[in-house]
Motif scaffolding. Structure first.
Motif, PDB file in Angstrom:
ATOM      1  N   GLY A 118       0.808  -1.216   0.000  1.00  0.00           N
ATOM      2  CA  GLY A 118       0.000   0.000   0.000  1.00  0.00           C
ATOM      3  C   GLY A 118       0.839   1.263   0.000  1.00  0.00           C
ATOM      4  O   GLY A 118       0.371   2.328   0.391  1.00  0.00           O
ATOM      5  N   LYS A 119       2.079   1.139  -0.408  1.00  0.00           N
ATOM      6  CA  LYS A 119       2.959   2.316  -0.525  1.00  0.00           C
ATOM      7  C   LYS A 119       3.972   2.070  -1.623  1.00  0.00           C
ATOM      8  O   LYS A 119       4.228   0.929  -2.003  1.00  0.00           O
ATOM      9  N   GLU A 120       4.515   3.140  -2.130  1.00  0.00           N
ATOM     10  CA  GLU A 120       5.454   3.073  -3.252  1.00  0.00           C
ATOM     11  C   GLU A 120       6.669   2.215  -2.910  1.00  0.00           C
ATOM     12  O   GLU A 120       7.228   2.326  -1.822  1.00  0.00           O
ATOM     13  N   THR A 121       7.064   1.370  -3.836  1.00  0.00           N
ATOM     14  CA  THR A 121       8.317   0.620  -3.720  1.00  0.00           C
ATOM     15  C   THR A 121       9.414   1.506  -4.282  1.00  0.00           C
ATOM     16  O   THR A 121       9.304   2.001  -5.404  1.00  0.00           O
ATOM     17  N   GLN A 122      10.444   1.724  -3.497  1.00  0.00           N
ATOM     18  CA  GLN A 122      11.583   2.492  -3.986  1.00  0.00           C
ATOM     19  C   GLN A 122      12.408   1.563  -4.880  1.00  0.00           C
ATOM     20  O   GLN A 122      12.528   0.370  -4.602  1.00  0.00           O
ATOM     21  N   MET A 123      12.974   2.109  -5.944  1.00  0.00           N
ATOM     22  CA  MET A 123      13.633   1.275  -6.945  1.00  0.00           C
ATOM     23  C   MET A 123      15.004   1.828  -7.329  1.00  0.00           C
ATOM     24  O   MET A 123      15.244   3.027  -7.247  1.00  0.00           O
ATOM     25  N   GLY A 124      15.827   0.903  -7.828  1.00  0.00           N
ATOM     26  CA  GLY A 124      17.044   1.290  -8.522  1.00  0.00           C
ATOM     27  C   GLY A 124      16.686   1.523  -9.982  1.00  0.00           C
ATOM     28  O   GLY A 124      15.506   1.596 -10.342  1.00  0.00           O
ATOM     29  N   VAL A 125      17.697   1.622 -10.836  1.00  0.00           N
ATOM     30  CA  VAL A 125      17.477   1.798 -12.264  1.00  0.00           C
ATOM     31  C   VAL A 125      18.081   0.592 -12.974  1.00  0.00           C
ATOM     32  O   VAL A 125      19.301   0.378 -12.919  1.00  0.00           O
ATOM     33  N   PHE A 126      17.239  -0.189 -13.608  1.00  0.00           N
ATOM     34  CA  PHE A 126      17.656  -1.430 -14.249  1.00  0.00           C
ATOM     35  C   PHE A 126      18.796  -1.189 -15.236  1.00  0.00           C
ATOM     36  O   PHE A 126      18.768  -0.251 -16.023  1.00  0.00           O
ATOM     37  N   GLY A 127      19.821  -2.032 -15.169  1.00  0.00           N
ATOM     38  CA  GLY A 127      20.898  -2.009 -16.147  1.00  0.00           C
ATOM     39  C   GLY A 127      21.903  -0.886 -16.003  1.00  0.00           C
ATOM     40  O   GLY A 127      22.701  -0.658 -16.906  1.00  0.00           O
ATOM     41  N   THR A 128      21.871  -0.197 -14.870  1.00  0.00           N
ATOM     42  CA  THR A 128      22.823   0.903 -14.678  1.00  0.00           C
ATOM     43  C   THR A 128      23.811   0.553 -13.571  1.00  0.00           C
ATOM     44  O   THR A 128      23.628  -0.408 -12.833  1.00  0.00           O
ATOM     45  N   ASP A 129      24.835   1.368 -13.457  1.00  0.00           N
ATOM     46  CA  ASP A 129      25.803   1.245 -12.374  1.00  0.00           C
ATOM     47  C   ASP A 129      25.222   1.988 -11.177  1.00  0.00           C
ATOM     48  O   ASP A 129      25.158   3.215 -11.171  1.00  0.00           O
ATOM     49  N   MET A 130      24.778   1.229 -10.188  1.00  0.00           N
ATOM     50  CA  MET A 130      24.117   1.814  -9.017  1.00  0.00           C
ATOM     51  C   MET A 130      25.057   1.795  -7.822  1.00  0.00           C
ATOM     52  O   MET A 130      25.839   0.862  -7.659  1.00  0.00           O
ATOM     53  N   LYS A 131      24.943   2.789  -7.004  1.00  0.00           N
ATOM     54  CA  LYS A 131      25.669   2.859  -5.734  1.00  0.00           C
ATOM     55  C   LYS A 131      24.624   2.694  -4.626  1.00  0.00           C
ATOM     56  O   LYS A 131      23.694   3.498  -4.527  1.00  0.00           O
ATOM     57  N   ILE A 132      24.797   1.648  -3.826  1.00  0.00           N
ATOM     58  CA  ILE A 132      23.835   1.330  -2.782  1.00  0.00           C
ATOM     59  C   ILE A 132      24.474   1.603  -1.429  1.00  0.00           C
ATOM     60  O   ILE A 132      25.553   1.090  -1.126  1.00  0.00           O
ATOM     61  N   ASP A 133      23.806   2.409  -0.630  1.00  0.00           N
ATOM     62  CA  ASP A 133      24.221   2.658   0.752  1.00  0.00           C
ATOM     63  C   ASP A 133      23.169   2.049   1.652  1.00  0.00           C
ATOM     64  O   ASP A 133      21.964   2.172   1.383  1.00  0.00           O
ATOM     65  N   LEU A 134      23.633   1.391   2.728  1.00  0.00           N
ATOM     66  CA  LEU A 134      22.675   0.789   3.643  1.00  0.00           C
ATOM     67  C   LEU A 134      23.249   0.674   5.038  1.00  0.00           C
ATOM     68  O   LEU A 134      24.460   0.664   5.227  1.00  0.00           O
ATOM     69  N   ARG A 135      22.351   0.606   5.967  1.00  0.00           N
ATOM     70  CA  ARG A 135      22.713   0.274   7.340  1.00  0.00           C
ATOM     71  C   ARG A 135      21.927  -0.978   7.673  1.00  0.00           C
ATOM     72  O   ARG A 135      20.728  -0.931   7.934  1.00  0.00           O
ATOM     73  N   ASN A 136      22.631  -2.128   7.632  1.00  0.00           N
ATOM     74  CA  ASN A 136      22.014  -3.421   7.917  1.00  0.00           C
ATOM     75  C   ASN A 136      21.681  -3.454   9.398  1.00  0.00           C
ATOM     76  O   ASN A 136      22.497  -3.106  10.237  1.00  0.00           O
ATOM     77  N   ASP A 137      20.481  -3.879   9.717  1.00  0.00           N
ATOM     78  CA  ASP A 137      19.985  -3.910  11.087  1.00  0.00           C
ATOM     79  C   ASP A 137      20.083  -5.330  11.624  1.00  0.00           C
ATOM     80  O   ASP A 137      19.360  -6.219  11.200  1.00  0.00           O
ATOM     81  N   GLY A 138      20.971  -5.552  12.543  1.00  0.00           N
ATOM     82  CA  GLY A 138      21.097  -6.858  13.170  1.00  0.00           C
ATOM     83  C   GLY A 138      22.528  -7.364  13.201  1.00  0.00           C
ATOM     84  O   GLY A 138      23.096  -7.513  14.259  1.00  0.00           O
ATOM     85  N   PRO A 139      23.125  -7.718  12.125  1.00  0.00           N
ATOM     86  CA  PRO A 139      22.608  -7.760  10.759  1.00  0.00           C
ATOM     87  C   PRO A 139      21.674  -8.950  10.543  1.00  0.00           C
ATOM     88  O   PRO A 139      21.857 -10.014  11.126  1.00  0.00           O
ATOM     89  N   VAL A 140      20.673  -8.712   9.721  1.00  0.00           N
ATOM     90  CA  VAL A 140      19.759  -9.767   9.297  1.00  0.00           C
ATOM     91  C   VAL A 140      19.786  -9.790   7.776  1.00  0.00           C
ATOM     92  O   VAL A 140      19.431  -8.803   7.139  1.00  0.00           O
ATOM     93  N   THR A 141      20.242 -10.905   7.218  1.00  0.00           N
ATOM     94  CA  THR A 141      20.320 -11.086   5.771  1.00  0.00           C
ATOM     95  C   THR A 141      19.835 -12.490   5.436  1.00  0.00           C
ATOM     96  O   THR A 141      20.301 -13.460   6.033  1.00  0.00           O
ATOM     97  N   ILE A 142      18.887 -12.586   4.508  1.00  0.00           N
ATOM     98  CA  ILE A 142      18.297 -13.868   4.124  1.00  0.00           C
ATOM     99  C   ILE A 142      18.366 -13.992   2.609  1.00  0.00           C
ATOM    100  O   ILE A 142      18.075 -13.037   1.884  1.00  0.00           O
ATOM    101  N   ILE A 143      18.735 -15.186   2.145  1.00  0.00           N
ATOM    102  CA  ILE A 143      18.786 -15.460   0.709  1.00  0.00           C
ATOM    103  C   ILE A 143      17.604 -16.364   0.364  1.00  0.00           C
ATOM    104  O   ILE A 143      17.372 -17.372   1.036  1.00  0.00           O
ATOM    105  N   MET A 144      16.862 -15.988  -0.672  1.00  0.00           N
ATOM    106  CA  MET A 144      15.686 -16.752  -1.083  1.00  0.00           C
ATOM    107  C   MET A 144      15.805 -17.111  -2.560  1.00  0.00           C
ATOM    108  O   MET A 144      16.382 -16.356  -3.339  1.00  0.00           O
TER     109      MET A 144
END
Length: 152
Positions: A118-144
């Motif tokens: 029920g809210k906008e999904t924030q997106m990257g730009v397909f096929g471009t060189d993206m720079k991702i900044d994040l602060r992992n909480d926990g850390p909690v990381t799951i691979i699906m």
């Protein structure tokens, strides 16, 4: 489809110095699309993402979903999730879907998650060189992986 799901307190994507997506508490989802992925894979994974209970409740237990906490999702296309490194030292990406198939599924996933949350999904730009900044909480990381549903 493969997804690396990270619980974050903040995450953003920048392309050519322009921020294309920015979230607070929520999920950073790196999404890889495989050649034979379908709408069924998209829907299964989308449902799992919004209902995955990996956020803490009042007792510190992982009992809340991104939907429960009114969190956000930053969705990033990442074909390298299908890297094969069995032979040699240079990865092969032969199992990743070609852009003409992967890009529509990536866009559809963004729209599907928007409908579920029920809210906008924030997106990257397909096929471009993206720079991702994040602060992992926990850390909690799951691979699906939608081709291995019985383990997820």
């Amino acid at each position: 489809m493969r997804a690396v799901v990270q619980r974050v307190t903040q995450a953003s994507c920048t392309v050519d110095g322009v921020c294309t997506g920015n979230i607070g508490n929520g999920l950073l989802v790196l999404l890889g699309v495989e050649e034979d992925d379908s709408q069924d894979d998209l829907e299964w994974l989308g449902q799992k993402l919004v209902n995955l209970r990996i956020f803490s409740d009042e007792n510190g237990l992982m009992n809340r979903s991104v939907k429960d906490i009114h969190g956000q999702i930053l969705l990033i296309s990442q074909f390298t999730l299908f890297a094969q490194t069995k032979k040699g030292n240079r990865p092969s990406f032969i199992r990743a879907a070609r852009p003409d198939q992967a890009q529509p599924l990536y866009q559809q996933m963004g729209a599907y998650l928007k409908g579920l949350l029920g809210k906008e999904t924030q997106m990257g730009v397909f096929g471009t060189d993206m720079k991702i900044d994040l602060r992992n909480d926990g850390p909690v990381t799951i691979i699906m992986n939608t081709k291995d549903k019985e383990n997820f």
